[in-house]
Motif scaffolding. Structure first.
Motif, PDB file in Angstrom:
ATOM      1  N   GLU A 228       0.834  -1.208   0.000  1.00  0.00           N
ATOM      2  CA  GLU A 228       0.000   0.000   0.000  1.00  0.00           C
ATOM      3  C   GLU A 228       0.863   1.251   0.000  1.00  0.00           C
ATOM      4  O   GLU A 228       0.576   2.220  -0.725  1.00  0.00           O
ATOM      5  CB  GLU A 228      -0.927   0.006   1.225  1.00  0.00           C
ATOM      6  CG  GLU A 228      -2.046  -1.004   1.173  1.00  0.00           C
ATOM      7  CD  GLU A 228      -2.847  -1.065   2.477  1.00  0.00           C
ATOM      8  OE1 GLU A 228      -2.593  -0.245   3.387  1.00  0.00           O
ATOM      9  OE2 GLU A 228      -3.708  -1.951   2.585  1.00  0.00           O
ATOM     10  N   LEU A 229       1.936   1.239   0.802  1.00  0.00           N
ATOM     11  CA  LEU A 229       2.832   2.402   0.843  1.00  0.00           C
ATOM     12  C   LEU A 229       3.534   2.605  -0.492  1.00  0.00           C
ATOM     13  O   LEU A 229       3.718   3.753  -0.938  1.00  0.00           O
ATOM     14  CB  LEU A 229       3.867   2.236   1.960  1.00  0.00           C
ATOM     15  CG  LEU A 229       3.372   2.499   3.381  1.00  0.00           C
ATOM     16  CD1 LEU A 229       4.447   2.140   4.396  1.00  0.00           C
ATOM     17  CD2 LEU A 229       2.970   3.955   3.552  1.00  0.00           C
ATOM     18  N   GLU A 230       3.925   1.514  -1.151  1.00  0.00           N
ATOM     19  CA  GLU A 230       4.571   1.638  -2.466  1.00  0.00           C
ATOM     20  C   GLU A 230       3.606   2.252  -3.474  1.00  0.00           C
ATOM     21  O   GLU A 230       4.004   3.089  -4.297  1.00  0.00           O
ATOM     22  CB  GLU A 230       5.059   0.266  -2.942  1.00  0.00           C
ATOM     23  CG  GLU A 230       6.290  -0.223  -2.225  1.00  0.00           C
ATOM     24  CD  GLU A 230       6.662  -1.653  -2.601  1.00  0.00           C
ATOM     25  OE1 GLU A 230       5.861  -2.335  -3.279  1.00  0.00           O
ATOM     26  OE2 GLU A 230       7.759  -2.081  -2.195  1.00  0.00           O
ATOM     27  N   GLU A 231       2.331   1.838  -3.399  1.00  0.00           N
ATOM     28  CA  GLU A 231       1.322   2.418  -4.308  1.00  0.00           C
ATOM     29  C   GLU A 231       1.142   3.905  -4.020  1.00  0.00           C
ATOM     30  O   GLU A 231       1.062   4.722  -4.939  1.00  0.00           O
ATOM     31  CB  GLU A 231      -0.003   1.674  -4.160  1.00  0.00           C
ATOM     32  CG  GLU A 231      -0.002   0.275  -4.743  1.00  0.00           C
ATOM     33  CD  GLU A 231      -1.285  -0.491  -4.445  1.00  0.00           C
ATOM     34  OE1 GLU A 231      -2.208   0.072  -3.813  1.00  0.00           O
ATOM     35  OE2 GLU A 231      -1.355  -1.674  -4.822  1.00  0.00           O
ATOM     36  N   LYS A 232       1.090   4.283  -2.739  1.00  0.00           N
ATOM     37  CA  LYS A 232       0.930   5.695  -2.360  1.00  0.00           C
ATOM     38  C   LYS A 232       2.139   6.502  -2.814  1.00  0.00           C
ATOM     39  O   LYS A 232       1.983   7.624  -3.312  1.00  0.00           O
ATOM     40  CB  LYS A 232       0.756   5.826  -0.847  1.00  0.00           C
ATOM     41  CG  LYS A 232      -0.474   5.178  -0.304  1.00  0.00           C
ATOM     42  CD  LYS A 232      -1.512   6.204  -0.008  1.00  0.00           C
ATOM     43  CE  LYS A 232      -2.704   5.474   0.616  1.00  0.00           C
ATOM     44  NZ  LYS A 232      -3.889   6.210   0.593  1.00  0.00           N
ATOM     45  N   VAL A 233       3.347   5.925  -2.647  1.00  0.00           N
ATOM     46  CA  VAL A 233       4.565   6.617  -3.067  1.00  0.00           C
ATOM     47  C   VAL A 233       4.534   6.802  -4.584  1.00  0.00           C
ATOM     48  O   VAL A 233       4.896   7.873  -5.093  1.00  0.00           O
ATOM     49  CB  VAL A 233       5.823   5.835  -2.609  1.00  0.00           C
ATOM     50  CG1 VAL A 233       7.076   6.310  -3.336  1.00  0.00           C
ATOM     51  CG2 VAL A 233       6.008   5.965  -1.114  1.00  0.00           C
ATOM     52  N   SER A 234       4.104   5.783  -5.293  1.00  0.00           N
ATOM     53  CA  SER A 234       4.013   5.877  -6.753  1.00  0.00           C
ATOM     54  C   SER A 234       3.019   6.963  -7.148  1.00  0.00           C
ATOM     55  O   SER A 234       3.286   7.762  -8.054  1.00  0.00           O
ATOM     56  CB  SER A 234       3.599   4.521  -7.317  1.00  0.00           C
ATOM     57  OG  SER A 234       3.378   4.601  -8.689  1.00  0.00           O
ATOM     58  N   GLU A 235       1.884   6.982  -6.444  1.00  0.00           N
ATOM     59  CA  GLU A 235       0.865   7.994  -6.727  1.00  0.00           C
ATOM     60  C   GLU A 235       1.394   9.390  -6.396  1.00  0.00           C
ATOM     61  O   GLU A 235       1.196  10.344  -7.180  1.00  0.00           O
ATOM     62  CB  GLU A 235      -0.390   7.698  -5.897  1.00  0.00           C
ATOM     63  CG  GLU A 235      -1.563   8.601  -6.209  1.00  0.00           C
ATOM     64  CD  GLU A 235      -2.775   8.239  -5.355  1.00  0.00           C
ATOM     65  OE1 GLU A 235      -3.463   9.176  -4.926  1.00  0.00           O
ATOM     66  OE2 GLU A 235      -3.002   7.036  -5.118  1.00  0.00           O
ATOM     67  N   LEU A 236       2.087   9.505  -5.255  1.00  0.00           N
ATOM     68  CA  LEU A 236       2.679  10.803  -4.880  1.00  0.00           C
ATOM     69  C   LEU A 236       3.744  11.230  -5.877  1.00  0.00           C
ATOM     70  O   LEU A 236       3.893  12.410  -6.194  1.00  0.00           O
ATOM     71  CB  LEU A 236       3.260  10.735  -3.467  1.00  0.00           C
ATOM     72  CG  LEU A 236       2.272  10.765  -2.316  1.00  0.00           C
ATOM     73  CD1 LEU A 236       2.975  10.524  -0.996  1.00  0.00           C
ATOM     74  CD2 LEU A 236       1.530  12.093  -2.284  1.00  0.00           C
ATOM     75  N   ASP A 237       4.480  10.254  -6.393  1.00  0.00           N
ATOM     76  CA  ASP A 237       5.515  10.546  -7.378  1.00  0.00           C
ATOM     77  C   ASP A 237       4.881  11.100  -8.665  1.00  0.00           C
ATOM     78  O   ASP A 237       5.358  12.081  -9.238  1.00  0.00           O
ATOM     79  CB  ASP A 237       6.310   9.268  -7.664  1.00  0.00           C
ATOM     80  CG  ASP A 237       7.580   9.540  -8.431  1.00  0.00           C
ATOM     81  OD1 ASP A 237       8.194  10.596  -8.182  1.00  0.00           O
ATOM     82  OD2 ASP A 237       7.967   8.691  -9.257  1.00  0.00           O
ATOM     83  N   ARG A 238       3.775  10.473  -9.099  1.00  0.00           N
ATOM     84  CA  ARG A 238       3.060  10.965 -10.295  1.00  0.00           C
ATOM     85  C   ARG A 238       2.514  12.363 -10.040  1.00  0.00           C
ATOM     86  O   ARG A 238       2.627  13.242 -10.901  1.00  0.00           O
ATOM     87  CB  ARG A 238       1.914  10.014 -10.652  1.00  0.00           C
ATOM     88  CG  ARG A 238       2.349   8.743 -11.345  1.00  0.00           C
ATOM     89  CD  ARG A 238       1.175   7.976 -11.921  1.00  0.00           C
ATOM     90  NE  ARG A 238       0.160   7.646 -10.920  1.00  0.00           N
ATOM     91  CZ  ARG A 238       0.100   6.507 -10.226  1.00  0.00           C
ATOM     92  NH1 ARG A 238       1.009   5.571 -10.454  1.00  0.00           N
ATOM     93  NH2 ARG A 238      -0.848   6.299  -9.352  1.00  0.00           N
ATOM     94  N   THR A 239       1.952  12.552  -8.840  1.00  0.00           N
ATOM     95  CA  THR A 239       1.401  13.871  -8.504  1.00  0.00           C
ATOM     96  C   THR A 239       2.513  14.906  -8.462  1.00  0.00           C
ATOM     97  O   THR A 239       2.344  16.039  -8.942  1.00  0.00           O
ATOM     98  CB  THR A 239       0.680  13.802  -7.139  1.00  0.00           C
ATOM     99  OG1 THR A 239      -0.303  12.786  -7.182  1.00  0.00           O
ATOM    100  CG2 THR A 239       0.023  15.112  -6.798  1.00  0.00           C
ATOM    101  N   ALA A 240       3.670  14.536  -7.913  1.00  0.00           N
ATOM    102  CA  ALA A 240       4.795  15.470  -7.834  1.00  0.00           C
ATOM    103  C   ALA A 240       5.276  15.824  -9.236  1.00  0.00           C
ATOM    104  O   ALA A 240       5.603  16.992  -9.521  1.00  0.00           O
ATOM    105  CB  ALA A 240       5.925  14.852  -7.017  1.00  0.00           C
ATOM    106  N   LYS A 241       5.310  14.830 -10.141  1.00  0.00           N
ATOM    107  CA  LYS A 241       5.736  15.111 -11.512  1.00  0.00           C
ATOM    108  C   LYS A 241       4.751  16.061 -12.193  1.00  0.00           C
ATOM    109  O   LYS A 241       5.147  16.965 -12.921  1.00  0.00           O
ATOM    110  CB  LYS A 241       5.867  13.809 -12.304  1.00  0.00           C
ATOM    111  CG  LYS A 241       7.080  13.007 -11.931  1.00  0.00           C
ATOM    112  CD  LYS A 241       7.165  11.709 -12.729  1.00  0.00           C
ATOM    113  CE  LYS A 241       8.354  10.877 -12.286  1.00  0.00           C
ATOM    114  NZ  LYS A 241       8.414   9.600 -12.966  1.00  0.00           N
ATOM    115  N   LEU A 242       3.453  15.841 -11.945  1.00  0.00           N
ATOM    116  CA  LEU A 242       2.426  16.734 -12.497  1.00  0.00           C
ATOM    117  C   LEU A 242       2.596  18.148 -11.968  1.00  0.00           C
ATOM    118  O   LEU A 242       2.503  19.129 -12.726  1.00  0.00           O
ATOM    119  CB  LEU A 242       1.031  16.220 -12.124  1.00  0.00           C
ATOM    120  CG  LEU A 242       0.336  15.302 -13.125  1.00  0.00           C
ATOM    121  CD1 LEU A 242      -0.962  14.769 -12.534  1.00  0.00           C
ATOM    122  CD2 LEU A 242       0.026  16.053 -14.405  1.00  0.00           C
ATOM    123  N   LEU A 243       2.845  18.237 -10.645  1.00  0.00           N
ATOM    124  CA  LEU A 243       3.023  19.560 -10.035  1.00  0.00           C
ATOM    125  C   LEU A 243       4.260  20.258 -10.588  1.00  0.00           C
ATOM    126  O   LEU A 243       4.242  21.477 -10.833  1.00  0.00           O
ATOM    127  CB  LEU A 243       3.111  19.439  -8.507  1.00  0.00           C
ATOM    128  CG  LEU A 243       1.798  19.147  -7.792  1.00  0.00           C
ATOM    129  CD1 LEU A 243       2.050  18.906  -6.315  1.00  0.00           C
ATOM    130  CD2 LEU A 243       0.822  20.301  -7.967  1.00  0.00           C
TER     131      LEU A 243
END
Length: 188
Positions: free
Chosen positions: A150-165
């Motif tokens: 679950e944490l890896e999925e959240k980190v991946s999602e945060l990484d995508r969000t950070a790239k978008l930002l």
């Protein structure tokens, strides 16, 4: 026997003492005559002597017999005590070794005492505890794996969000530069 030191030992109405006679130890028993009713008696002293070796022979045999019996009882008590301690300390040693294995993380160890007494029940409780710890450890590993995923999925999602930002931030910087350029152009 007529020595005065010998008769000095006769101080009461009756009694006994041990003295040497002809370089042999003898037991002397004595009694002073008391008379009868109105007759006061003559004050005679009756003395009987006997070799102490004969008198005390049964006592010495009894001492030897008691010594042999005491030694036998001491030996039997020692053997019984050894067996008793072995029957108690052996299972306690096994229990201690098993508890040390469990403390080191070896939860597959089984403590087999082979008795149904309190120590056997304690060993059974240790085995149950090890089994429950093993099950809890398995459950905990599963939960840790699930949480890690679950944490890896959240980190991946945060990484995508950070790239978008970052992309939007770059777009905004680029638009800001264009606006500043337009603003300068308007001012000129």
């Amino acid at each position: 026997l007529a020595q005065s030191s010998f008769f000095k030992k006769i101080t009461e109405k009756e009694g006994f003492f041990i003295a040497d006679e002809n370089s042999r130890e003898k037991l002397f028993a004595f009694a002073v005559s008391r008379g009868f009713r109105d007759f006061k008696g003559f004050g005679w002293v009756l003395i009987i002597s006997h070799d102490t070796s004969e008198v005390f022979a049964p006592v010495r045999r009894l001492e030897v017999l008691l010594g042999i019996m005491g030694a036998f009882l001491f030996l039997a008590t020692g053997i019984l005590l050894f067996m008793f301690l072995r029957s108690i300390l052996g299972p306690i040693r096994k229990l201690t070794e098993g508890a040390n294995y469990i403390a080191q993380g070896n939860l597959t160890v089984k403590i087999d005492i082979g008795t149904d007494d309190e120590i056997g029940q304690l060993a059974y409780s240790f085995n149950e505890m090890a089994e429950k710890l093993k099950e809890s450890y398995r459950n905990l590993e599963g939960k840790v794996g699930q949480r890690t995923k679950e944490l890896e999925e959240k980190v991946s999602e945060l990484d995508r969000t950070a790239k978008l930002l970052v992309r939007r931030d770059l777009d905004l910087l680029s638009l800001n530069d264009e606006l500043q350029a337009l603003d300068k152009a308007k001012s000129h």
